[in-house]
Design a protein around this motif. Structure first.
Motif, PDB file in Angstrom:
ATOM      1  N   ALA A   1       5.393   8.056  -7.880  1.00 45.59           N
ATOM      2  CA  ALA A   1       6.777   7.789  -7.463  1.00 45.59           C
ATOM      3  C   ALA A   1       7.712   8.887  -7.956  1.00 45.59           C
ATOM      4  CB  ALA A   1       7.226   6.429  -7.984  1.00 45.59           C
ATOM      5  N   ARG A   2       7.540   9.292  -9.225  1.00 45.39           N
ATOM      6  CA  ARG A   2       8.382  10.374  -9.770  1.00 45.39           C
ATOM      7  C   ARG A   2       8.144  11.679  -9.021  1.00 45.39           C
ATOM      8  NH1 ARG A   2       7.014   8.844 -15.879  1.00 45.39           N
ATOM      9  NH2 ARG A   2       8.619   7.277 -16.216  1.00 45.39           N
ATOM     10  N   THR A   3       6.885  11.970  -8.719  1.00 44.49           N
ATOM     11  CA  THR A   3       6.549  13.198  -7.994  1.00 44.49           C
ATOM     12  C   THR A   3       7.154  13.182  -6.600  1.00 44.49           C
ATOM     13  OG1 THR A   3       4.496  13.426  -9.238  1.00 44.49           O
ATOM     14  CG2 THR A   3       4.632  14.607  -7.136  1.00 44.49           C
TER      15      THR A   3
ATOM     16  N   SER B   1       0.842  -1.198   0.000  1.00 46.57           N
ATOM     17  CA  SER B   1       0.000   0.000   0.000  1.00 46.57           C
ATOM     18  C   SER B   1       0.875   1.245   0.000  1.00 46.57           C
ATOM     19  CB  SER B   1      -0.900   0.010   1.237  1.00 46.57           C
ATOM     20  OG  SER B   1      -1.580   1.233   1.340  1.00 46.57           O
ATOM     21  N   SER B   2       0.631   2.150  -0.933  1.00 45.95           N
ATOM     22  CA  SER B   2       1.456   3.351  -1.063  1.00 45.95           C
ATOM     23  C   SER B   2       1.333   4.272   0.143  1.00 45.95           C
ATOM     24  CB  SER B   2       1.093   4.109  -2.333  1.00 45.95           C
ATOM     25  OG  SER B   2      -0.247   4.539  -2.276  1.00 45.95           O
TER      26      SER B   2
ATOM     27  N   THR C   1      14.505   1.190 -12.538  1.00 49.55           N
ATOM     28  CA  THR C   1      13.446   1.909 -13.244  1.00 49.55           C
ATOM     29  C   THR C   1      12.375   2.357 -12.260  1.00 49.55           C
ATOM     30  OG1 THR C   1      12.114  -0.072 -13.613  1.00 49.55           O
ATOM     31  CG2 THR C   1      13.762   0.458 -15.299  1.00 49.55           C
ATOM     32  N   THR C   2      11.565   3.329 -12.696  1.00 55.17           N
ATOM     33  CA  THR C   2      10.450   3.745 -11.848  1.00 55.17           C
ATOM     34  C   THR C   2       9.401   2.640 -11.754  1.00 55.17           C
ATOM     35  OG1 THR C   2       9.524   4.916 -13.742  1.00 55.17           O
ATOM     36  CG2 THR C   2      10.714   6.231 -12.121  1.00 55.17           C
TER      37      THR C   2
ATOM     38  N   PHE D   1      10.768   4.354   0.857  1.00 54.90           N
ATOM     39  CA  PHE D   1      10.725   4.888  -0.504  1.00 54.90           C
ATOM     40  C   PHE D   1      12.123   5.187  -1.007  1.00 54.90           C
ATOM     41  CE2 PHE D   1      10.789   8.334  -3.542  1.00 54.90           C
ATOM     42  CZ  PHE D   1       9.955   7.825  -4.523  1.00 54.90           C
ATOM     43  N   ILE D   2      12.932   5.838  -0.198  1.00 54.07           N
ATOM     44  CA  ILE D   2      14.292   6.206  -0.603  1.00 54.07           C
ATOM     45  C   ILE D   2      15.108   4.950  -0.907  1.00 54.07           C
ATOM     46  CG2 ILE D   2      16.466   7.221   0.211  1.00 54.07           C
ATOM     47  CD1 ILE D   2      14.611   9.268   1.755  1.00 54.07           C
TER      48      ILE D   2
END
Length: 64
Positions: free
Chosen positions: A39-41, A6-7, A24-25, A15-16
């Motif tokens: 993830a990019r944000t 779950s995000s 890759t993302t 995350f880091i």
């Protein structure tokens, strides 16, 4: 099949670690449960806060 994490429960530390150890993302998405755009944000926001995250190329790469 393994359910994606779950995000909302992905800590900054998790995350880091996922970002820095992924190629890759899409791999970050698999590890964290975040969508690629999210993830990019999140990586961008952490960089603005001074956290030195690596940059990943967008799109797919092809080997010759």
């Amino acid at each position: 099949m393994v359910k994606p994490k779950s995000s909302t429960k992905t800590s900054p530390e998790e995350f880091i670690k996922a970002w820095q150890t992924s190629l890759t993302t899409a791999e970050v998405m698999e590890k964290t449960g975040l969508k690629i755009h999210a993830a990019r944000t999140r990586a961008c926001l952490y960089r603005k806060k001074g956290i030195p995250l690596k940059y990943m190329k967008r799109g797919t790469s092809q080997l010759d």
